[in-house]
Every structure is written in structure tokens, then in C-alpha cells.
Design a protein around this motif. Structure first.
Motif, PDB file in Angstrom:
ATOM      1  N   VAL A  92       0.832  -1.212   0.000  1.00 18.81           N
ATOM      2  CA  VAL A  92       0.000   0.000   0.000  1.00 18.81           C
ATOM      3  C   VAL A  92       0.856   1.246   0.000  1.00 18.81           C
ATOM      4  CG1 VAL A  92      -1.780   1.275   1.249  1.00 18.81           C
ATOM      5  CG2 VAL A  92      -1.881  -1.215   1.148  1.00 18.81           C
ATOM      6  N   VAL A  93       1.975   1.232   0.728  1.00 20.44           N
ATOM      7  CA  VAL A  93       2.901   2.368   0.732  1.00 20.44           C
ATOM      8  C   VAL A  93       3.372   2.675  -0.690  1.00 20.44           C
ATOM      9  CG1 VAL A  93       5.272   3.004   1.326  1.00 20.44           C
ATOM     10  CG2 VAL A  93       3.710   2.273   3.106  1.00 20.44           C
ATOM     11  N   ALA A  94       3.609   1.609  -1.458  1.00 20.13           N
ATOM     12  CA  ALA A  94       4.040   1.798  -2.848  1.00 20.13           C
ATOM     13  C   ALA A  94       2.928   2.387  -3.702  1.00 20.13           C
ATOM     14  CB  ALA A  94       4.489   0.460  -3.437  1.00 20.13           C
ATOM     15  N   LEU A  95       1.688   2.042  -3.379  1.00 15.52           N
ATOM     16  CA  LEU A  95       0.557   2.502  -4.183  1.00 15.52           C
ATOM     17  C   LEU A  95       0.070   3.897  -3.799  1.00 15.52           C
ATOM     18  CD1 LEU A  95      -1.490  -0.839  -4.307  1.00 15.52           C
ATOM     19  CD2 LEU A  95       0.026   0.111  -6.063  1.00 15.52           C
ATOM     20  N   VAL A  96       0.425   4.355  -2.587  1.00 15.49           N
ATOM     21  CA  VAL A  96       0.038   5.705  -2.159  1.00 15.49           C
ATOM     22  C   VAL A  96       1.292   6.480  -1.740  1.00 15.49           C
ATOM     23  CG1 VAL A  96      -2.354   5.248  -1.522  1.00 15.49           C
ATOM     24  CG2 VAL A  96      -0.564   4.774   0.135  1.00 15.49           C
ATOM     25  N   GLY A 114      16.738  10.000   8.274  1.00 16.90           N
ATOM     26  CA  GLY A 114      17.018   9.039   7.210  1.00 16.90           C
ATOM     27  C   GLY A 114      17.837   7.862   7.701  1.00 16.90           C
ATOM     28  N   VAL A 115      18.824   8.146   8.540  1.00 18.82           N
ATOM     29  CA  VAL A 115      19.662   7.081   9.090  1.00 18.82           C
ATOM     30  C   VAL A 115      18.832   6.180  10.000  1.00 18.82           C
ATOM     31  CG1 VAL A 115      21.629   6.561  10.580  1.00 18.82           C
ATOM     32  CG2 VAL A 115      21.761   8.452   8.946  1.00 18.82           C
ATOM     33  N   ALA A 116      18.054   6.798  10.889  1.00 18.38           N
ATOM     34  CA  ALA A 116      17.232   6.022  11.826  1.00 18.38           C
ATOM     35  C   ALA A 116      16.241   5.132  11.084  1.00 18.38           C
ATOM     36  CB  ALA A 116      16.492   6.965  12.765  1.00 18.38           C
ATOM     37  N   GLU A 117      15.592   5.692  10.064  1.00 16.62           N
ATOM     38  CA  GLU A 117      14.613   4.903   9.311  1.00 16.62           C
ATOM     39  C   GLU A 117      15.275   3.730   8.614  1.00 16.62           C
ATOM     40  OE1 GLU A 117      11.013   5.720   6.146  1.00 16.62           O
ATOM     41  OE2 GLU A 117      12.957   6.653   5.783  1.00 16.62           O
ATOM     42  N   ARG A 118      16.447   3.962   8.046  1.00 16.89           N
ATOM     43  CA  ARG A 118      17.134   2.889   7.334  1.00 16.89           C
ATOM     44  C   ARG A 118      17.566   1.770   8.277  1.00 16.89           C
ATOM     45  NH1 ARG A 118      17.314   7.117   4.239  1.00 16.89           N
ATOM     46  NH2 ARG A 118      17.680   6.955   1.991  1.00 16.89           N
ATOM     47  N   VAL A 119      18.011   2.142   9.464  1.00 14.09           N
ATOM     48  CA  VAL A 119      18.429   1.126  10.435  1.00 14.09           C
ATOM     49  C   VAL A 119      17.250   0.242  10.834  1.00 14.09           C
ATOM     50  CG1 VAL A 119      19.271   0.749  12.782  1.00 14.09           C
ATOM     51  CG2 VAL A 119      20.395   2.433  11.314  1.00 14.09           C
ATOM     52  N   GLY A 134      14.216   1.472  17.754  1.00 13.97           N
ATOM     53  CA  GLY A 134      14.577   2.109  16.494  1.00 13.97           C
ATOM     54  C   GLY A 134      13.479   3.027  15.990  1.00 13.97           C
ATOM     55  N   ALA A 135      12.226   2.597  16.153  1.00 17.07           N
ATOM     56  CA  ALA A 135      11.101   3.438  15.730  1.00 17.07           C
ATOM     57  C   ALA A 135      11.026   4.714  16.560  1.00 17.07           C
ATOM     58  CB  ALA A 135       9.797   2.651  15.847  1.00 17.07           C
ATOM     59  N   VAL A 136      11.289   4.589  17.873  1.00 15.29           N
ATOM     60  CA  VAL A 136      11.299   5.770  18.747  1.00 15.29           C
ATOM     61  C   VAL A 136      12.426   6.715  18.338  1.00 15.29           C
ATOM     62  CG1 VAL A 136      11.678   6.570  21.115  1.00 15.29           C
ATOM     63  CG2 VAL A 136      10.229   4.570  20.688  1.00 15.29           C
ATOM     64  N   TRP A 137      13.582   6.151  18.048  1.00 13.53           N
ATOM     65  CA  TRP A 137      14.718   6.958  17.571  1.00 13.53           C
ATOM     66  C   TRP A 137      14.328   7.719  16.307  1.00 13.53           C
ATOM     67  CZ3 TRP A 137      19.264   4.571  14.445  1.00 13.53           C
ATOM     68  CH2 TRP A 137      20.202   5.566  14.136  1.00 13.53           C
ATOM     69  N   PHE A 138      13.661   7.039  15.389  1.00 12.96           N
ATOM     70  CA  PHE A 138      13.225   7.676  14.137  1.00 12.96           C
ATOM     71  C   PHE A 138      12.284   8.849  14.416  1.00 12.96           C
ATOM     72  CE2 PHE A 138       9.838   7.642  10.805  1.00 12.96           C
ATOM     73  CZ  PHE A 138      10.570   8.270   9.813  1.00 12.96           C
ATOM     74  N   LEU A 139      11.325   8.644  15.319  1.00 11.15           N
ATOM     75  CA  LEU A 139      10.377   9.706  15.647  1.00 11.15           C
ATOM     76  C   LEU A 139      11.076  10.905  16.283  1.00 11.15           C
ATOM     77  CD1 LEU A 139       7.384   7.622  17.054  1.00 11.15           C
ATOM     78  CD2 LEU A 139       7.523   8.793  14.833  1.00 11.15           C
ATOM     79  N   GLY A 176       1.636   8.336   5.488  1.00 11.00           N
ATOM     80  CA  GLY A 176       2.208   8.228   6.825  1.00 11.00           C
ATOM     81  C   GLY A 176       1.476   7.226   7.687  1.00 11.00           C
ATOM     82  N   SER A 177       0.143   7.196   7.589  1.00 11.40           N
ATOM     83  CA  SER A 177      -0.649   6.269   8.392  1.00 11.40           C
ATOM     84  C   SER A 177      -0.343   4.825   8.032  1.00 11.40           C
ATOM     85  CB  SER A 177      -2.147   6.542   8.198  1.00 11.40           C
ATOM     86  OG  SER A 177      -2.481   7.848   8.613  1.00 11.40           O
ATOM     87  N   VAL A 178      -0.251   4.548   6.737  1.00 11.33           N
ATOM     88  CA  VAL A 178       0.061   3.184   6.290  1.00 11.33           C
ATOM     89  C   VAL A 178       1.468   2.792   6.733  1.00 11.33           C
ATOM     90  CG1 VAL A 178       0.397   1.704   4.281  1.00 11.33           C
ATOM     91  CG2 VAL A 178      -1.501   3.316   4.323  1.00 11.33           C
ATOM     92  N   ALA A 179       2.406   3.728   6.634  1.00 11.87           N
ATOM     93  CA  ALA A 179       3.783   3.450   7.044  1.00 11.87           C
ATOM     94  C   ALA A 179       3.846   3.124   8.535  1.00 11.87           C
ATOM     95  CB  ALA A 179       4.680   4.640   6.723  1.00 11.87           C
ATOM     96  N   VAL A 180       3.093   3.862   9.349  1.00 12.23           N
ATOM     97  CA  VAL A 180       3.075   3.614  10.793  1.00 12.23           C
ATOM     98  C   VAL A 180       2.513   2.225  11.093  1.00 12.23           C
ATOM     99  CG1 VAL A 180       1.974   4.273  12.967  1.00 12.23           C
ATOM    100  CG2 VAL A 180       2.974   6.029  11.494  1.00 12.23           C
ATOM    101  N   VAL A 181       1.431   1.862  10.416  1.00 11.72           N
ATOM    102  CA  VAL A 181       0.839   0.527  10.610  1.00 11.72           C
ATOM    103  C   VAL A 181       1.867  -0.551  10.262  1.00 11.72           C
ATOM    104  CG1 VAL A 181      -0.903  -1.090   9.769  1.00 11.72           C
ATOM    105  CG2 VAL A 181      -1.543   1.270  10.262  1.00 11.72           C
ATOM    106  N   GLY A 182       2.572  -0.349   9.162  1.00 15.52           N
ATOM    107  CA  GLY A 182       3.594  -1.315   8.764  1.00 15.52           C
ATOM    108  C   GLY A 182       4.709  -1.422   9.785  1.00 15.52           C
ATOM    109  N   PHE A 183       5.177  -0.272  10.282  1.00 14.20           N
ATOM    110  CA  PHE A 183       6.211  -0.258  11.316  1.00 14.20           C
ATOM    111  C   PHE A 183       5.775  -1.076  12.528  1.00 14.20           C
ATOM    112  CE2 PHE A 183       8.521   3.570   9.637  1.00 14.20           C
ATOM    113  CZ  PHE A 183       9.797   3.051   9.749  1.00 14.20           C
TER     114      PHE A 183
END
Length: 208
Positions: free
Chosen positions: A93-97, A167-172, A152-157, A109-116
Motif C-alpha cells: 500500500v505504501v508503494a501505491l500511495v 534518514g539514518v534512523a529509518e534505514r536502520v 529504532g522506531a522511537v529513535w526515528f520519531l 504516513g498512516s500506512v507506514a506507521v501501521v507497517g512499522f
């Protein structure tokens, strides 16, 4: 007898390779205007980005890999397999939106959060309580994997809030989330090769 098929090693192993390769190629196509330290992967898939087709393809491939792995990972608890499959659907879905080139998108963003979230909790939900379970499906490693992904998700936020190294946090964290299914499948196949598959063991003990 529920055994993990060997092709699951291929589907799970391709996930991190395709994701990391996708963002590397897409970033190179974007050129110096893109800063991988502070900018997210979603920027690479945004409308109008030079490498959007590459990053979009990587998201689609990642989602397909997670779905296939969830299907084949029959040694894991059902709840964990469903969560992993949900993470795969989220990637599709992230790819489609994709996010617009002008900035963030609530839908994206909502779909990405659900995936995370799904990919962070699936190791814990996949735990097999048996003593003979493959090590990656035991409580301690699974709890550790989920804890690292949540951290890692908290670090990203935090980095997003302070306009720092998001970008670094998300990639990790995304790299870790894409790699863990491979670790689980490999542990199941290794256990199977040693004759210790929990699914092949009789709950009533050895046959007499």
C-alpha cells in the motif's frame, strides 16, 4: 508435520537485499539533491522523484517477500504470521500511495506507521512456547528483536521531531525489520536439519 519450506529462505533473504538495493539505486538516481542522512526513504518514492520507479518497485517486492515468507513460515504462531503478512500488505500500500513531492501525506504516513508497528510486534507474536522451538521463535530472542525494533522506531520519531538524522534512523529500523524474517526462517531450517523441528516432535514424547 509442519515444516518450513526451503523457498522461504529465498523469499525472506530477498527482502533486505531488495529494500536496501532499492534505496541505494534510487538515491543514486536522485543525485546530490537527496540527503540520505536527513531525508526518508519515502522521499525517493515520491511523485516526480527521479528514482521513484525503483523505490516503488522495491516496496512492492518487499511486500511480496513478506507475504510469501508469512505463508511458508508454518513453524511460527499464527498471530505472528498474520502480523508479518500485514506488514507485507502495508509495504504494498505504501508503494501505491506514495508521498507527494511537496511533503508528507496523512494516508502515506498512516500506512507506514501501521507497517512499522506490525513488523515490530510480529517476532513477539510468532513465539512458539515449546522448549524444542527454533531459537528465533523462543521468547528471549523474540522479545529482544521486538524491543530493538521499537527502540529504532522511537529513535526515528525523535529524529523526525528535531529535524535530525531521520534518514539514518529509518534505514536502520527498516533494515532490521526486513532482515528478521530471514533469521527466523534460517533458524527453523537449521533446527530441522539437526532433527529438532518443534513441528516434527510428538507432544507425547518419542514413539515406543
Amino acid at each position: 508435520m509442519l515444516l518450513v519450506p526451503r523457498w522461504a529462505l529465498f523469499s525472506s533473504g530477498c527482502a533486505p537485499v531488495l529494500l536496501i538495493g532499492g534505496w541505494a539505486v534510487a538515491a543514486s538516481l536522485e543525485g546530490p539533491a537527496y540527503d540520505p542522512t536527513t531525508q526518508t526513504i519515502s522521499v525517493l518514492a515520491a511523485y516526480g522523484a527521479s528514482g521513484s520507479w525503483v523505490m516503488t518497485g522495491a516496496f512492492l517486492a518487499l511486500g511480496a517477500c513478506h507475504l510469501l515468507t508469512a505463508w511458508g513460515l508454518r513453524a511460527a504462531a499464527t498471530a505472528g504470521r498474520v502480523a508479518l503478512a500485514g506488514g507485507g500488505v502495508s509495504a504494498l500500500v505504501v508503494a501505491l500511495v506514495p508521498a507527494p513531492s511537496s511533503g508528507g501525506s496523512l494516508r502515506h504516513g498512516s500506512v507506514a506507521v501501521v507497517g512499522f508497528v506490525l513488523l515490530a510486534v510480529w517476532p513477539l507474536l510468532a513465539v512458539d512456547g515449546g522448549r524444542a522451538a527454533p531459537w528465533a521463535l523462543r521468547p528471549a530472542p523474540s522479545i529482544l528483536a521486538t524491543a530493538v525494533m521499537v527502540a529504532g522506531a522511537v529513535w526515528f520519531l525523535v529524529e523526525m521531531h528535531r529535524n535530525g538524522a531521520a534518514g539514518v534512523a529509518e534505514r536502520v529500523v527498516t533494515a532490521l525489520q526486513s532482515l528478521w524474517p530471514f533469521v527466523v526462517v534460517a533458524s527453523c531450517l537449521h533446527d530441522r536439519a539437526r532433527g529438532g523441528s518443534p513441528s516434527s516432535a510428538s507432544p507425547h514424547g518419542p514413539a515406543r
